[in-house]
Design an enzyme around this catalytic site. Structure first.
Site, PDB file in Angstrom:
ATOM      1  N   GLU A 105     -51.263  32.769 -19.769  1.00 41.80           N
ATOM      2  CA  GLU A 105     -50.889  31.945 -20.849  1.00 41.80           C
ATOM      3  C   GLU A 105     -49.477  31.295 -20.507  1.00 41.80           C
ATOM      4  O   GLU A 105     -48.554  31.817 -20.120  1.00 41.80           O
ATOM      5  CB  GLU A 105     -50.338  32.678 -22.185  1.00 41.80           C
ATOM      6  CG  GLU A 105     -49.889  32.009 -23.306  1.00 41.80           C
ATOM      7  CD  GLU A 105     -49.871  32.941 -24.556  1.00 41.80           C
ATOM      8  OE1 GLU A 105     -49.278  32.173 -25.652  1.00 41.80           O
ATOM      9  OE2 GLU A 105     -49.943  33.980 -24.622  1.00 41.80           O
ATOM     10  N   ASP A 157     -41.431  28.180 -13.166  1.00 39.18           N
ATOM     11  CA  ASP A 157     -42.419  27.103 -13.531  1.00 39.18           C
ATOM     12  C   ASP A 157     -43.723  27.574 -12.985  1.00 39.18           C
ATOM     13  O   ASP A 157     -44.301  28.223 -11.897  1.00 39.18           O
ATOM     14  CB  ASP A 157     -42.094  26.189 -12.121  1.00 39.18           C
ATOM     15  CG  ASP A 157     -42.790  24.651 -12.134  1.00 39.18           C
ATOM     16  OD1 ASP A 157     -43.813  24.920 -12.812  1.00 39.18           O
ATOM     17  OD2 ASP A 157     -42.283  23.991 -11.554  1.00 39.18           O
ATOM     18  N   ASP A 180     -45.203  21.000 -24.831  1.00 37.51           N
ATOM     19  CA  ASP A 180     -44.335  19.800 -25.270  1.00 37.51           C
ATOM     20  C   ASP A 180     -45.249  18.470 -25.138  1.00 37.51           C
ATOM     21  O   ASP A 180     -45.981  18.127 -24.142  1.00 37.51           O
ATOM     22  CB  ASP A 180     -43.179  19.801 -24.221  1.00 37.51           C
ATOM     23  CG  ASP A 180     -42.093  18.824 -24.932  1.00 37.51           C
ATOM     24  OD1 ASP A 180     -42.366  17.704 -25.404  1.00 37.51           O
ATOM     25  OD2 ASP A 180     -40.833  18.900 -24.405  1.00 37.51           O
ATOM     26  N   LYS A 184     -42.707   9.983 -26.285  1.00 35.71           N
ATOM     27  CA  LYS A 184     -42.501   8.669 -25.965  1.00 35.71           C
ATOM     28  C   LYS A 184     -43.524   8.356 -24.708  1.00 35.71           C
ATOM     29  O   LYS A 184     -43.587   9.222 -23.804  1.00 35.71           O
ATOM     30  CB  LYS A 184     -40.886   8.727 -25.604  1.00 35.71           C
ATOM     31  CG  LYS A 184     -40.139   8.879 -26.691  1.00 35.71           C
ATOM     32  CD  LYS A 184     -38.666   8.827 -26.068  1.00 35.71           C
ATOM     33  CE  LYS A 184     -37.692   9.018 -27.376  1.00 35.71           C
ATOM     34  NZ  LYS A 184     -36.386   8.969 -27.079  1.00 35.71           N
ATOM     35  N   THR A 253     -49.691  30.841 -35.961  1.00 38.48           N
ATOM     36  CA  THR A 253     -48.301  31.178 -35.796  1.00 38.48           C
ATOM     37  C   THR A 253     -47.609  30.664 -37.014  1.00 38.48           C
ATOM     38  O   THR A 253     -48.082  29.763 -37.589  1.00 38.48           O
ATOM     39  CB  THR A 253     -47.908  30.735 -34.351  1.00 38.48           C
ATOM     40  OG1 THR A 253     -47.657  29.254 -34.488  1.00 38.48           O
ATOM     41  CG2 THR A 253     -48.789  31.256 -33.246  1.00 38.48           C
ATOM     42  N   ARG A 254     -46.349  31.055 -37.024  1.00 35.71           N
ATOM     43  CA  ARG A 254     -45.501  30.607 -38.060  1.00 35.71           C
ATOM     44  C   ARG A 254     -45.362  28.994 -37.776  1.00 35.71           C
ATOM     45  O   ARG A 254     -45.313  28.423 -38.974  1.00 35.71           O
ATOM     46  CB  ARG A 254     -43.964  31.168 -38.274  1.00 35.71           C
ATOM     47  CG  ARG A 254     -44.264  32.689 -38.949  1.00 35.71           C
ATOM     48  CD  ARG A 254     -42.901  33.380 -38.668  1.00 35.71           C
ATOM     49  NE  ARG A 254     -42.445  33.639 -37.449  1.00 35.71           N
ATOM     50  CZ  ARG A 254     -41.253  34.150 -37.168  1.00 35.71           C
ATOM     51  NH1 ARG A 254     -40.290  34.399 -38.205  1.00 35.71           N
ATOM     52  NH2 ARG A 254     -41.073  34.186 -35.957  1.00 35.71           N
ATOM     53  N   PHE A 255     -45.109  28.480 -36.810  1.00 35.78           N
ATOM     54  CA  PHE A 255     -44.610  27.256 -36.355  1.00 35.78           C
ATOM     55  C   PHE A 255     -46.274  26.423 -36.628  1.00 35.78           C
ATOM     56  O   PHE A 255     -45.840  25.102 -37.249  1.00 35.78           O
ATOM     57  CB  PHE A 255     -44.694  27.194 -34.669  1.00 35.78           C
ATOM     58  CG  PHE A 255     -44.562  25.702 -34.535  1.00 35.78           C
ATOM     59  CD1 PHE A 255     -43.686  24.955 -34.394  1.00 35.78           C
ATOM     60  CD2 PHE A 255     -45.848  25.251 -33.737  1.00 35.78           C
ATOM     61  CE1 PHE A 255     -43.551  23.737 -33.920  1.00 35.78           C
ATOM     62  CE2 PHE A 255     -45.811  23.877 -32.975  1.00 35.78           C
ATOM     63  CZ  PHE A 255     -44.743  23.077 -33.431  1.00 35.78           C
ATOM     64  N   GLU A 256     -47.177  26.899 -36.322  1.00 38.17           N
ATOM     65  CA  GLU A 256     -48.333  26.218 -36.847  1.00 38.17           C
ATOM     66  C   GLU A 256     -48.712  26.119 -38.191  1.00 38.17           C
ATOM     67  O   GLU A 256     -48.933  24.882 -38.716  1.00 38.17           O
ATOM     68  CB  GLU A 256     -49.782  26.936 -36.095  1.00 38.17           C
ATOM     69  CG  GLU A 256     -51.115  26.203 -36.430  1.00 38.17           C
ATOM     70  CD  GLU A 256     -52.111  26.928 -35.375  1.00 38.17           C
ATOM     71  OE1 GLU A 256     -53.236  26.330 -35.738  1.00 38.17           O
ATOM     72  OE2 GLU A 256     -51.788  27.701 -34.872  1.00 38.17           O
TER      73      GLU A 256
END
Length: 284
Positions: A105, A157, A180, A184, A253-256
């Protein structure tokens, strides 16, 4: 207010003892200047200058480490964590202590979803990689509290991990959730899901292994679908060639959930690593 001032006398350590920290208090400024945050924990730049400089698909975030996260890093990192230095080939069976399939992951945030997936599938090992120290500590803490033994945490990385430290065909799956999006246009080259990355990922995935990506940035989702569809080593698990509904094994998830409340559209793509004989037949 600084977390190093107005400390009560009750929290002052006895001579020769480490200072305790109240729950939830940051440990950011409690060490002498120049001393590593975690001497036996994750390093700031584990690969150093041993490998060529390239455009990075991630941006390290700096935020405060809570006392619970710091405690988990100190206690558990030597056994369950590792730095991605590119200096050795990982023996995954030895690393996890069993021969269960290993899913990589990349980018697990604070680790809540990772811990839930690990708990739901104890016969699957999860190699979770991120560069966010608080998230590393949080995932270790969650794994410890839940009694999970199938999680290992990598710092650094993921490209170096794949290229230098994992054997060909050694992974049973690859997950990239909410990377991410680099919205832009001039930053699109920084997006992780690119043809070159897929070449590397395909070389480390076993035949039949699934690459699962999810994003709430629709233009990035379209790019993911496009480059995966065009890659000869992968095939869409969807017969219609489109996006997949969120699988039951990927937690919300909470973010989702917050994004969905704001009207964001979340897209999942699941592609299977095509065996070499199928690739040869397609080319014939």
């Amino acid at each position: 207010m600084s977390d190093t001032v107005n400390a009560s006398e009750a929290l002052r350590p006895a001579p020769g003892q480490d200072a305790p920290h109240p729950p939830g208090v940051s440990v950011r400024h409690t060490r002498p200047k120049g001393e590593p945050r975690f001497p036996d924990g994750p390093k700031a730049d584990p690969a150093g200058s041993h490998f060529e400089r390239r455009i990075r698909s991630f941006q390290p975030r700096r935020s405060r480490v809570t006392a619970g996260q710091a405690d988990a890093l100190r206690r558990l990192w030597p056994a369950w964590g590792f730095d991605i230095d590119g200096g050795r080939r990982l023996d995954l069976a030895e690393f996890f202590g069993n021969d269960h399939p290993v899913v990589l992951e990349i980018g697990f945030g604070m680790g809540e979803a990772t811990a839930r997936m690990a708990a739901a599938a104890p016969a699957t090992n999860i190699l979770a990689v991120d560069v966010h120290t608080p998230g590393q500590g949080n995932l270790l803490n969650l794994a410890d509290r839940s009694g999970l033994t199938n999680v290992r945490v990598g710092n650094g990385d993921a490209i170096i991990l794949l290229r230098e430290m994992l054997a060909p065909g050694s992974l049973g799956g690859l997950r990239v959730y909410f990377p991410d999006p680099w919205p832009k246009k001039r930053h699109h080259k920084r997006r992780l899901i690119q043809p070159e990355f897929l070449d590397l990922a395909a070389s480390r995935l076993a035949p039949g292994a699934v690459l699962h990506c999810a994003t709430d940035w629709e233009p990035y989702a379209e790019q993911m679908l496009e480059v995966l569809t065009a890659h000869p080593c992968f095939e869409n698990t969807r017969p219609d060639g489109g996006f997949a509904p969120r699988p039951a094994f990927r937690p919300l998830t909470r973010f989702e959930a917050q994004g969905l409340e704001k009207g964001h559209v979340v897209n999942d793509v699941l592609f299977r690593r095509v065996p070499q004989d199928e690739q040869a037949a397609d080319r014939a």
